[in-house]
Design a protein around this motif. Structure first.
Motif, PDB file in Angstrom:
ATOM      1  N   ARG A   1      -9.125  -2.698   4.083  1.00 32.96           N
ATOM      2  CA  ARG A   1      -8.405  -2.118   5.092  1.00 32.96           C
ATOM      3  C   ARG A   1      -6.945  -2.278   5.213  1.00 32.96           C
ATOM      4  N   ARG A   2      -6.515  -3.917   5.115  1.00 32.55           N
ATOM      5  CA  ARG A   2      -4.972  -4.053   4.915  1.00 32.55           C
ATOM      6  C   ARG A   2      -4.555  -3.233   3.889  1.00 32.55           C
ATOM      7  N   VAL A   3      -4.929  -3.013   2.728  1.00 36.66           N
ATOM      8  CA  VAL A   3      -4.305  -2.296   1.825  1.00 36.66           C
ATOM      9  C   VAL A   3      -4.184  -0.827   2.258  1.00 36.66           C
ATOM     10  N   LEU A   4      -5.028  -0.165   2.473  1.00 37.60           N
ATOM     11  CA  LEU A   4      -5.029   1.277   2.960  1.00 37.60           C
ATOM     12  C   LEU A   4      -4.168   1.428   4.039  1.00 37.60           C
ATOM     13  N   GLY A   5      -4.123   0.210   5.052  1.00 34.47           N
ATOM     14  CA  GLY A   5      -3.438   0.442   6.202  1.00 34.47           C
ATOM     15  C   GLY A   5      -1.949   0.405   5.892  1.00 34.47           C
ATOM     16  N   ALA A   6      -1.371   0.242   4.809  1.00 37.19           N
ATOM     17  CA  ALA A   6       0.132   0.282   4.493  1.00 37.19           C
ATOM     18  C   ALA A   6       0.722   1.654   5.028  1.00 37.19           C
ATOM     19  N   THR A   7      -0.201   2.655   4.898  1.00 41.38           N
ATOM     20  CA  THR A   7       0.302   3.794   5.456  1.00 41.38           C
ATOM     21  C   THR A   7      -0.327   4.645   6.540  1.00 41.38           C
ATOM     22  N   ARG A   8       0.025   5.655   7.263  1.00 37.43           N
ATOM     23  CA  ARG A   8      -0.535   6.100   8.292  1.00 37.43           C
ATOM     24  C   ARG A   8      -1.887   6.833   8.015  1.00 37.43           C
ATOM     25  N   LEU A   9      -1.930   7.534   6.741  1.00 36.96           N
ATOM     26  CA  LEU A   9      -3.186   8.529   6.618  1.00 36.96           C
ATOM     27  C   LEU A   9      -4.021   7.269   5.920  1.00 36.96           C
ATOM     28  N   GLY A  10      -3.607   6.287   5.304  1.00 31.58           N
ATOM     29  CA  GLY A  10      -4.462   5.278   4.956  1.00 31.58           C
ATOM     30  C   GLY A  10      -5.205   4.679   6.016  1.00 31.58           C
ATOM     31  N   ALA A  11      -4.427   4.009   7.148  1.00 32.02           N
ATOM     32  CA  ALA A  11      -4.608   3.659   8.175  1.00 32.02           C
ATOM     33  C   ALA A  11      -5.885   4.506   9.006  1.00 32.02           C
ATOM     34  N   ARG A  12      -5.696   5.677   8.971  1.00 31.85           N
ATOM     35  CA  ARG A  12      -6.551   6.663   9.539  1.00 31.85           C
ATOM     36  C   ARG A  12      -7.825   6.429   8.770  1.00 31.85           C
TER      37      ARG A  12
END
Length: 352
Positions: free
Chosen positions: A58-69
């Protein structure tokens, strides 16, 4: 429902973030991904307070807004305790911070052989007692659902009650009733599972006031003494704002709303309810709305925003997110999730 055109609704400040909690000391809390921020001037300015440890995919994906969503990389719930401590949760666990802690610590749990399902909401009752129930949006396949409490500021949590497997899907929230010296418990989701009940002050006994109908499916309720007022949270039936008689369990409809109600709070004299754009065959509106009331009986839609173009299941429902709790100031604070022009924005507003 009255027309919003008579009184102006003004957004007076915008910043990046998500609304979380209205603190007991008048502070307002939000988050930017896993960092909890606080405002002491009713949302005009925000400062970082602490953060949940960052780890995993989740930390990796959360680097972008769409990834965080996509990863739901956000703080799900937060509550401030007397003395300034915080207890918060995300989709991985429950954490606590003493005043001045820059990083939150994982709470210790007695979970046994059953994996923990972190809460949707965390509630602080009398004596700084932290209360929450397990939440899993999926079918839990008949697993028992546990209610946890903490009496040491969130450092340790123990099981206070276990709902029998298959009796409910999960717990949405709690509210302490000072007149009855009991907790209201809100459970979901379908068939016989949704219910509004009273739990003893030690959380060992439960009496259902109403259950087995979508009209008893709620996430937040307002206590008006002899009645509870809330918006229903259903993708199966048209949603409405209703009043529930505490003695009889009888429900009266106040007005219809366009989508499920997941968020509600009080800003000074204003009671606030918002709706979400959730995939549904009966709630077809693409608009999320904010409603305000001063008496719980008449509600005005003061603001609305349209669902953005991204998939609602993969990239979150369109929601106007309210902080949980109550403040003594009329200033309105909310954030946007998956809404055009408002996604990931923490806004401050006035009405009137």
């Amino acid at each position: 429902m009255s027309d919003a055109s008579a009184l102006p609704f003004r957004i007076i400040a915008r910043t990046r973030g998500r609304a979380l909690h209205l603190g007991r000391d008048g502070s307002t809390y939000g988050c930017v991904r896993q960092t909890i921020v606080r405002s002491s001037d009713h949302g005009a300015t925000w400062s970082p307070v602490t953060r949940i440890p960052r780890r995993g995919v989740r930390r990796v994906l959360g680097a972008t807004r769409l990834g965080a969503r996509l990863a739901r990389y956000e703080v799900r719930a937060c509550v401030q305790l007397d003395g300034g401590g915080l207890v918060a949760s995300n989709r991985e666990g429950v954490y606590y911070a003493r005043p001045g802690d820059r990083v939150m610590r994982p709470s210790r749990m007695e979970v046994g052989q059953q994996a923990l399902s972190p809460p949707m909401c965390v509630y602080a009752g009398p004596g700084n007692r932290v209360v929450w129930g397990e939440y899993d949006s999926r079918d839990n396949h008949g697993k028992p659902v546990r209610v946890f409490v903490s009496d040491d500021g969130g450092a340790t949590h123990h099981v206070a009650h276990v709902f029998e497997g298959g009796s409910i899907r999960h717990v949405h929230n709690f509210l302490f009733d000072t007149r009855l010296n009991k907790y209201w418990v809100l459970a979901g989701d379908v068939r016989h599972e949704p219910g509004i009940g009273l739990m003893s002050s030690d959380l060992k006994e439960v009496e259902w006031i109403g259950r087995g109908s979508q009209v008893y499916r709620a996430v937040e309720v307002f206590d008006f003494g002899d009645r509870l007022v809330y918006g229903t949270d259903s993708e199966l039936e048209p949603n409405r704002i209703v009043s529930l008689d505490k003695s009889s369990g009888k429900v009266d409809e106040i007005q219809s709303i366009e989508g499920s109600c997941i968020y509600a709070c009080r800003f000074g004299k204003y009671y606030a309810i918002t709706t979400s754009v959730e995939p549904s065959g009966v709630n077809r509106s693409r608009m999320a709305a904010l409603y305000l009331s001063t008496d719980g009986a008449t509600w005005t839609r003061v603001f609305q925003a349209e669902k953005d173009r991204w998939h609602p299941v993969l990239f979150q429902f369109g929601s106007i997110v309210l902080p949980r709790g109550a403040s003594e100031d009329d200033t309105i604070v909310f954030s946007g999730q998956a809404l055009a022009g408002l996604d990931g924005i923490l806004a401050t507003a006035t009405w009137g």
